[in-house]
Design a protein around this motif. Structure first.
Motif, short mmCIF file in Angstrom:
data_model
loop_
_atom_site.label_atom_id
_atom_site.label_comp_id
_atom_site.label_asym_id
_atom_site.label_seq_id
_atom_site.Cartn_x
_atom_site.Cartn_y
_atom_site.Cartn_z
N LYS A 135 1.79 35.20 -52.49
CA LYS A 135 0.65 35.24 -53.38
C LYS A 135 -0.86 35.79 -52.81
O LYS A 135 -1.66 35.37 -53.26
N ILE A 136 -0.40 36.81 -51.89
CA ILE A 136 -1.38 37.84 -51.85
C ILE A 136 -1.50 39.12 -52.76
O ILE A 136 -0.46 39.51 -52.65
N LYS A 137 -2.27 39.10 -53.49
CA LYS A 137 -2.46 40.43 -54.54
C LYS A 137 -2.88 41.67 -53.65
O LYS A 137 -2.54 42.66 -54.05
N ALA A 138 -3.92 41.28 -52.68
CA ALA A 138 -4.56 42.67 -52.26
C ALA A 138 -5.18 42.36 -50.66
O ALA A 138 -5.40 41.19 -50.76
N ILE A 139 -5.25 43.26 -50.15
CA ILE A 139 -6.02 43.06 -48.97
C ILE A 139 -6.97 44.29 -48.58
O ILE A 139 -6.56 45.39 -49.02
N VAL A 140 -8.21 43.94 -48.50
CA VAL A 140 -9.18 44.97 -48.17
C VAL A 140 -9.53 45.25 -46.82
O VAL A 140 -10.05 44.00 -46.30
N VAL A 141 -9.54 46.07 -46.33
CA VAL A 141 -10.20 46.43 -44.94
C VAL A 141 -11.14 47.37 -44.76
O VAL A 141 -10.96 48.73 -45.32
N ASP A 142 -12.25 46.96 -44.48
CA ASP A 142 -13.42 47.49 -44.31
C ASP A 142 -14.03 47.73 -42.71
O ASP A 142 -14.22 46.75 -42.19
N ASP A 143 -14.01 48.97 -42.33
CA ASP A 143 -14.45 49.18 -40.86
C ASP A 143 -15.84 49.59 -40.72
O ASP A 143 -16.03 50.08 -39.69
N SER A 144 -16.56 49.53 -41.88
CA SER A 144 -18.12 49.89 -41.51
C SER A 144 -18.61 49.17 -40.47
O SER A 144 -18.63 47.86 -40.32
N GLY A 145 -19.37 49.91 -39.49
CA GLY A 145 -19.97 49.28 -38.43
C GLY A 145 -19.07 49.02 -37.30
O GLY A 145 -19.41 48.48 -36.27
N ALA A 146 -17.99 49.24 -37.63
CA ALA A 146 -16.98 49.02 -36.21
C ALA A 146 -17.21 50.34 -35.28
O ALA A 146 -17.14 51.44 -35.70
N PRO A 147 -16.82 50.17 -33.98
CA PRO A 147 -17.00 51.12 -33.13
C PRO A 147 -15.79 52.01 -33.02
O PRO A 147 -14.80 51.78 -33.57
N ARG A 148 -16.03 53.34 -32.45
CA ARG A 148 -14.65 54.08 -32.35
C ARG A 148 -13.75 53.28 -31.47
O ARG A 148 -14.26 52.69 -30.40
N VAL A 149 -12.57 53.78 -31.40
CA VAL A 149 -11.67 53.10 -30.53
C VAL A 149 -11.83 53.85 -29.18
O VAL A 149 -12.37 54.94 -29.02
N GLU A 150 -11.68 53.00 -28.12
CA GLU A 150 -12.02 53.62 -26.87
C GLU A 150 -10.86 54.50 -26.33
O GLU A 150 -9.86 54.31 -26.64
N ILE A 151 -11.42 55.71 -25.86
CA ILE A 151 -10.42 56.60 -25.17
C ILE A 151 -10.79 56.57 -23.76
O ILE A 151 -11.79 56.97 -23.22
N LYS A 152 -9.76 56.37 -22.99
CA LYS A 152 -9.88 56.13 -21.36
C LYS A 152 -10.35 57.41 -20.64
O LYS A 152 -11.11 57.37 -19.87
N ASP A 153 -9.56 58.37 -21.14
CA ASP A 153 -9.87 60.07 -20.77
C ASP A 153 -10.24 60.80 -21.65
O ASP A 153 -9.14 61.26 -22.17
N PRO A 154 -11.49 60.95 -22.27
CA PRO A 154 -11.57 61.79 -23.22
C PRO A 154 -11.45 63.27 -23.28
O PRO A 154 -10.77 63.78 -24.27
N ASP A 155 -11.40 63.74 -22.42
CA ASP A 155 -11.25 65.14 -21.99
C ASP A 155 -9.94 65.49 -22.14
O ASP A 155 -9.53 66.43 -22.86
N ALA A 156 -8.92 64.71 -21.33
CA ALA A 156 -7.64 64.94 -21.34
C ALA A 156 -7.25 64.74 -22.85
O ALA A 156 -6.51 65.22 -23.34
N PHE A 157 -7.76 63.58 -23.66
CA PHE A 157 -7.53 63.40 -24.89
C PHE A 157 -7.52 64.54 -25.71
O PHE A 157 -6.62 65.06 -26.64
N LYS A 158 -8.79 65.30 -25.68
CA LYS A 158 -9.22 66.18 -26.44
C LYS A 158 -8.28 67.39 -26.29
O LYS A 158 -7.89 68.24 -27.02
#
Lengths: 575, 575
Positions: free
Chosen positions: B197-220
């Motif tokens: 009996k769940i008609k809908a799920i709303v997910v709002d990430d306003s204000g949430a931080p970016r996900v952590e990237i351990k090695d940003p340069d390598a990721f990029k």
């Protein structure tokens, strides 16, 4: 041995074939199950050309042995997807036996929409158009055929449900009055007959000789003891003749194991209104018949003819399980409404157990209100109208539960549970879980020792002893089904040391054999082994040998749950 | 690691729980399948309180990795009775990841008829009444929710099909325009959501931080190579962006493996009318959109917006498999009628593959005429009306076949086959037969080497090499689904030696790990092992890893049958 009659429903041809050695000596369920195992690919579609529909008289059928006129019908079941034997009285078994036919096998399937009628008599077989019978119910079909072919021909036919290939469809047999009160009900075999576009089968044994009895004197002596045994037992000699199977309503309700409102309780407040006692009183008041045989030579006579308020015929062969399914299970209290639902099932060709349970599921799913008999009648009528609601209801309890999103559906191997709560009648519960047939009380009727103190006494609420009870009964029942004997003889057999030996003596005298009671039980085991093997090849596992999770809840008034383990249940047929 | 968000739908309570060690490092399909195996009793009723509906973002979701925004939904499937993971684009996966939620788990079920809406944001969870949304389709639901909660919130919702707990019910996701063009389509997961009996799920990430990237340069650096790889491959860089997945209609038809009129032929005379080329031309003429992403960060952009004759919006996310199911399979030739059927499925919340195949089965059973698009639209509308016909059609192909007595139903594990004939595209045929999901092309897309010469070339008509092809693809796909990557990246990965290492580098840079490509494939294997184990506990056997007997017939124009043995098929996932 007799001959196999094979009919190709596509080519509309037939052959008589000497019964091959591999099938020699087998009859009834022993033969249908062996043939299905050997000849039907286990993974075929039940409505496809590779399924076969097999009718086999028991090995005592056609002889004067009392209560030996039961016919086995077998196929891969459209309802369960497994092997199926469904057993009924009527006139066909004895007539096939007298015609020397060991089994009638319907093979292949036609492509068009034309229906055929098969006529079998001493001169051979004719396959005729049945287009004049299409969309007719079993009552009209049987009346037409008795008028055309003479009274007392045996008739097997399907109604609107079988034509629609619905999983709840039965194959009905003309009873001794030419009415469709007898049914190969369980497992949807009417849909297999419908898929092969056979509307009816007429069997006429006029002019056929009596079946050969190798030792007539020995046979006569054994049959005499047999009849006495049946007449002297309180169940087969008194209870069933007086009140029919509905004698059980008050007994089972008193035991707290009459499943009420979709198995929420074991006691129905209005049991008296739908009891055997009330029924017998009503029948007598309205000049019906309380005591009638389903086939010649029956001495138990548990059948009946039930008249309506107007004193005219309403239904016949009105059974305990039917009254339960449309009554306590749905909470409908009006016996006349229940009788009307029974009549409709016989006419449309629907299993009353499957359909009654289904009506309860329709109530569970909010399609109609609990206990509303008129709404149930209106809903069931949709099957006869070929309407979408009918295609839901007619496909049985699980299908209807799935259509309506109901998660509380009492089925094993997709077949609806009958009229005994498995939690408080564990002997029959073990049978529901483990028989290769899907939930079926007739496969091993543990009610005997659990409730009726027949063949001993075993606590119906405890697990102890109930695996062994079900095992013994399943083995004996398979053998009884192979003999063509009515299941109810088991009451007398269980309480008489001389029971099984007497059956052996009748078989020996009939065929010139030297069977012992142990041989008969070994036959029962071999039947069950064959059936389990087919199901395994069809993909069944021990997971299918369980009750659904709804039975983990304790059931009032005794508040007993179902708690057998998979491992324990597997011991039941582990031989 | 993030947290598990468990919601008790009966009590309307929620808990955040540290992800336990046993689930550590898992995401997407790896996590949903492991949780189902560990937490859902395999024999429970899929619509009962013991089933769980689990949503899990992939382990790359929420990061800037291109095409990593896919969400896995998992449960015991009401359609197959086995484990199910169904994967969709949209906005939810990335937003859950950014909110630090590893999995959203819906548990238990309420007793009444009141529906709830779950709102998740950085401040927590609220469970509100959704009674104002009841009986509304996904289009209206999503419009209402975007208006209420702001544009660009992620939405998961069910339409009328999910409310009715139909086996064909999808869970739809709002696409980037707030329309339900994205769906967790397969396996009836919308019915599980409806049962809770769940008609809908709303997910709002306003204000949430970016996900952590351990090695940003390598990721990029890794992501840069990744994007180039996707852009340079002819399928992901040219074919899919230009024509969408419908690019396949002419290709598959030319190969003689476009299933036509319920798998009677591999070639459809009117393929051109429903081709990607015709579609793109029509879209451009009517000012629709030929090239659109299903989630932010997608560089393939295979989605689209299709306008009607009047130039107004008609449907979106209009896919090859949908066009095939409602087109060649049913022989409907009118693209606008097919688009209307697609829109209705998105609105009611129905899997387009299951439903399209079902419409063909309704034609096979004589409910409506072959190729009659308007009749198909009228029939499908019954789902939105909660009518009995809708409860048949909405429950899928096998259910509809059973309702109508049709013995020619293309399903494996009760799920309808998709848009590639298994006889002449045996690599995908092996996947249909053996994936724990039921017939599903996305579980191991053998079309690659069979037809498209991607990742090598293997004869689609011969058995040789196709077990191995399906095995490799099933393993890789499971891993891709765990990462949250779109399946279409596989085209580029299969043709680039650097593909799998690049995925490993992105994972390592994101989490500070040292995974090798072999580790990723081992993850894929472990997912499949878990899924097979669940199915085994649910009662599945090797018998369920086969195609139905209808595929034993050779299919024109190449006249090739399906003839793998059970034993050979069992080698596919035997690791």
């Amino acid at each position: 041995m007799g001959k196999l009659l094979r009919i190709n429903t596509k080519e509309k041809t037939f052959t008589f074939e000497e019964t091959p050695d591999t099938y020699a000596g087998l009859g009834g369920r022993a033969l249908t199950s062996k043939m299905i195992l050997d000849e039907v690919p286990a993974t075929c579609h039940p409505l496809g050309k590779n399924n076969k529909l097999i009718f086999a008289p028991g090995v005592l059928s056609g002889s004067p042995a009392a209560d030996s006129g039961r016919l086995s019908a077998g196929a891969k079941s459209p309802l369960t997807g497994g092997i199926k034997e469904s057993n009924a009285g009527g006139l066909v078994s004895q007539k096939l036996a007298k015609l020397g036919i060991t089994a009638l096998v319907l093979e292949d399937k036609p492509e068009g929409n034309d229906y055929s009628l098969i006529k079998i008599d001493k001169d051979g077989v004719s396959i005729e158009s049945a287009d004049d019978l299409v969309k007719k119910g079993n009552y009209a079909v049987m009346e037409t055929l008795w008028n055309k072919y003479g009274k007392n021909v045996g008739v097997l036919s399907i109604g609107q449900a079988g034509e629609q290939c619905l999983k709840g469809a039965s194959i009905n047999q003309a009873d001794m009055n030419g009415r469709p009160g007898r049914a190969h009900g369980r497992g949807g075999l009417g849909a297999v007959m419908g898929s092969k576009k056979i509307k009816a089968i007429v069997v006429d044994d006029s002019g056929a000789p009596r079946v050969e009895i190798k030792d007539p004197d020995a046979f006569k002596a054994a049959n005499k003891r047999w009849v006495e045994m049946l007449r002297n037992h309180p169940v087969t000699g008194e209870g069933l003749p007086a009140l029919g199977t509905a004698v059980l309503v008050n007994v089972i309700n008193e035991a707290g194991t009459l499943p009420t409102k979709n198995f929420r309780s074991g006691r129905f407040d209005h049991a008296q209104a739908i009891s055997g006692e009330t029924m017998a009183e009503t029948i007598e008041k309205r000049n019906g018949i309380t005591t009638e045989a389903c086939h010649p030579g029956c001495v138990i006579k548990c059948s009946n003819v039930y008249h309506g308020k107007d004193g005219n015929f309403l239904t016949c062969g009105f059974e305990y399980e039917t009254i339960w399914a449309f009554g306590a299970h749905t909470t409908i209290q009006d016996m006349d409404q229940i009788a009307t639902l029974d009549k409709m099932c016989d006419d449309f060709g629907l299993d009353t157990i499957e359909t009654g349970v289904t009506i309860g599921i329709a109530m569970e799913g909010g399609m109609i209100a609990w206990g509303d008999g008129q709404a149930a009648i209106d809903l069931l009528s949709k099957v006869g109208e070929y309407a979408p609601e009918g295609k839901i209801i007619g496909n049985g309890a699980l299908f209807t539960g799935d259509a309506l999103g109901v998660d509380r559906v009492p089925v094993v191997k997709k077949q609806a549970l009958p009229a005994y709560d498995p939690r408080t009648c564990k002997g029959v519960g073990v049978t529901y879980a483990t028989t290769p047939m899907g939930a079926d009380h007739t496969a091993g009727y543990g009610v005997t020792a659990n409730i009726l103190s027949v063949g001993g006494t075993i606590d119906p609420h405890k697990n102890e002893g109930n695996i062994e009870l079900s095992q013994g009964l399943q083995i004996a029942t398979a053998a009884v089904d192979a003999a063509g004997l009515c299941l109810f003889v088991a009451f007398a057999v269980l309480d008489n040391e001389d029971g099984l030996p007497t059956i052996a003596q009748m078989l020996n005298a009939r065929y010139g054999l030297n069977l012992t009671p142990d041989d008969i039980l070994e036959l029962g085991k071999s039947i069950l082994r064959n059936e389990k093997e087919f199901n395994k090849k069809a993909g069944f596992t021990e997971i299918d040998d369980q009750l659904p999770e709804m039975f983990n809840e304790p059931v009032p008034p005794h508040n007993v749950p179902w708690d057998f383990t998979i491992e324990d249940l597997q011991k039941t047929l582990n031989f």
